[in-house]
Design a protein around this motif. Sequence first.
Motif, PDB file in Angstrom:
ATOM      1  N   GLU A  93      16.103  -0.776 -16.836  1.00 11.54           N
ATOM      2  CA  GLU A  93      17.295  -0.086 -16.341  1.00 11.54           C
ATOM      3  C   GLU A  93      17.919   0.892 -17.327  1.00 11.54           C
ATOM      4  O   GLU A  93      18.783   1.688 -16.952  1.00 11.54           O
ATOM      5  N   GLY A  94      17.534   0.835 -18.594  1.00 15.03           N
ATOM      6  CA  GLY A  94      18.224   1.611 -19.614  1.00 15.03           C
ATOM      7  C   GLY A  94      17.968   3.103 -19.557  1.00 15.03           C
ATOM      8  O   GLY A  94      16.997   3.576 -18.959  1.00 15.03           O
ATOM      9  N   SER A  95      18.841   3.846 -20.199  1.00  8.32           N
ATOM     10  CA  SER A  95      18.690   5.304 -20.312  1.00  8.32           C
ATOM     11  C   SER A  95      17.637   5.621 -21.360  1.00  8.32           C
ATOM     12  O   SER A  95      17.237   4.758 -22.154  1.00  8.32           O
ATOM     13  N   ARG A 154      15.303  -2.895 -32.564  1.00 10.64           N
ATOM     14  CA  ARG A 154      16.689  -2.883 -32.075  1.00 10.64           C
ATOM     15  C   ARG A 154      17.588  -2.282 -33.146  1.00 10.64           C
ATOM     16  O   ARG A 154      17.510  -2.650 -34.317  1.00 10.64           O
ATOM     17  N   LEU A 155      18.411  -1.319 -32.742  1.00  9.09           N
ATOM     18  CA  LEU A 155      19.375  -0.730 -33.657  1.00  9.09           C
ATOM     19  C   LEU A 155      20.529  -1.696 -33.851  1.00  9.09           C
ATOM     20  O   LEU A 155      21.112  -2.200 -32.888  1.00  9.09           O
ATOM     21  N   LEU A 156      20.890  -1.940 -35.124  1.00  9.69           N
ATOM     22  CA  LEU A 156      21.958  -2.868 -35.457  1.00  9.69           C
ATOM     23  C   LEU A 156      23.174  -2.093 -35.936  1.00  9.69           C
ATOM     24  O   LEU A 156      23.085  -1.286 -36.856  1.00  9.69           O
ATOM     25  N   GLY A 157      24.317  -2.332 -35.325  1.00  9.38           N
ATOM     26  CA  GLY A 157      25.542  -1.697 -35.762  1.00  9.38           C
ATOM     27  C   GLY A 157      25.619  -0.236 -35.381  1.00  9.38           C
ATOM     28  O   GLY A 157      24.776   0.323 -34.705  1.00  9.38           O
ATOM     29  N   LEU A 166      20.960   0.391 -23.099  1.00  8.86           N
ATOM     30  CA  LEU A 166      21.595  -0.264 -21.964  1.00  8.86           C
ATOM     31  C   LEU A 166      22.842  -0.961 -22.480  1.00  8.86           C
ATOM     32  O   LEU A 166      22.752  -1.910 -23.266  1.00  8.86           O
ATOM     33  N   GLY A 167      24.014  -0.486 -22.058  1.00  8.18           N
ATOM     34  CA  GLY A 167      25.265  -1.036 -22.551  1.00  8.18           C
ATOM     35  C   GLY A 167      25.389  -0.820 -24.049  1.00  8.18           C
ATOM     36  O   GLY A 167      25.235   0.299 -24.546  1.00  8.18           O
ATOM     37  N   ASP A 168      25.622  -1.902 -24.790  1.00  8.39           N
ATOM     38  CA  ASP A 168      25.780  -1.806 -26.236  1.00  8.39           C
ATOM     39  C   ASP A 168      24.467  -1.955 -26.986  1.00  8.39           C
ATOM     40  O   ASP A 168      24.445  -1.867 -28.221  1.00  8.39           O
TER      41      ASP A 168
END
Length: 539
Positions: free
Chosen positions: A465-467, A536-539, A484-486
């Motif tokens: 679903e993500g961009s 995954r990008l953190l922060g 997707l979201g945060d």
Amino acid sequence: MTHNDWWRGGVIYQVYPRSFFDSNGDGIGDLLGVLEKIDYIASLNVDAIWLSPFFTSPMKDFGYDVSDYRGVDPLFGSLADFSQLVQAAHARGIRVLIDQVLNHSSDQHEWFKESRSSRDNPKADWYVWADPKDDGTVPNNWLSVFGGPAWTWDSRRKQYYLHNFLASQPDLNFHCEAVQQQLLDDMEFWLLLGVDGFRLDAANFYFHDRALRDNPPNLDIREGSIGVRADNPYAFQQHIHDKTQPENLLFLKRIRQLLERYPGSATVAEIGCDQSLRTMAAYTGGGDTLHMAYSFDLLTEQCSPAFLRHTIESVERELVDGWPCWSIGNHDVVRVMSRWALDGQPDFSRGRLFMALLLSLRGSVCLYQGEELGLDEAELQFEQLVDPYGIRFWPEFKGRDGCRTPMPWHEGDLHGGFSREQPWLPLSSRHLPLSVAAQEPNEDSMLNTYRRFIAWRQSQPLLIEGSLRVLHHDDDLLVFERRLGDEAWLCLFNLGSQARHFAWTAKVEALPAPASTALFGNTGVELPAQGFGFARLLG
């Protein structure tokens, strides 16, 4: 997402029944053969299967010339066999889409036989008929995709009829309301039998310009076009009058209205035109047209990071609220393991890279049978060809037979376990070591990698679903962000033949994507040749 929205991000496995599995030993795959292998399909973790045509047909174009839209050709079995297959698929959570070849029928269809019999019979206007010019030549300059004029003379009506493909595939006249209604009724026949939707063949070809105006020359071959090879003059025209007409969209909306009465059903359309992405946007936008569509953009020989970025960004820009379906292979093009090979040599690391890239894009996905095995294009001699397209343009274009050869099930069995008899096309000896049985016990085989990656994808809402936003490309690397979201991911792919380092300052956490080969550090990532990875990008 709801249960009825399965198609958003769904993975659809294309089955070409002729070449999947032969259950009765006549050398031709059939519906009971698909049924016998349904557990194999389920093991791939796909959401649906798309069955290429199995309808009654003289097989001049191997089922894409339909002579009965409600019949199963005896080569493939019976309606009872089809119903049994649908029930077995549904029992395993697999939806069934079937090909709908609406643009044209076979010249052996009863409709065409009646239409050509006179100019005043009840079906006289069910096909596209036109008088010759004063000198007896064709009505205009329109061309057939398969070569030559798109018009053939009929001595009974003393008129020409239109065919965008073979002369034995006359175009139906969608300006005739009775034709539209008949085709919608035929589609509903299959919905009532339990199918979950349709793949729409040549979906932008349905309508033609009533005035039969000539197409202008094409001085700018565009992405997504059909027939872009120099040996086929079809690409020398801008096809602005013979297809992709405004009226087409209205008929597609009627198809959507039909499917709305069958919740959970869906359409995926094939779009082939000079402005394919713009057409995809029009045909899938607004929530009242088609559910999804794919073009020929990733079915060409181009696969550079620059081209991939251009295609991805064009889709994101053009489609807006529409929905793409990505495909890098099907029954009409050279297999991707050969088409996108480096230096002409198929490479399984590169095959895994393409798998990961395709299954990481925003949209739905069509996989063609054999891609999960890493099959390359089979090499056939001229005397082995059966495809009229290849026979016409040999040797510059060898046709579509090389991607349609039978599935290899067992390396040691006669004909690869596909059939007890000589298959309709020879099975490539290079494919035998890649058989399903040979790959099953190897955890790191292409087959098992596909299974794990599809299952992993389906457990990641962000990938569904993500961009998507492309961050970087160069001669070798393609990097994009899915969000997707945060939550945000980096998706990195090295299409080059040398290892590459990609630097950044953000904190990341490596994700356990199947077959990932990237090594993430504090200052960037190391990507081996043909490598990929997710973080995954953190922060």
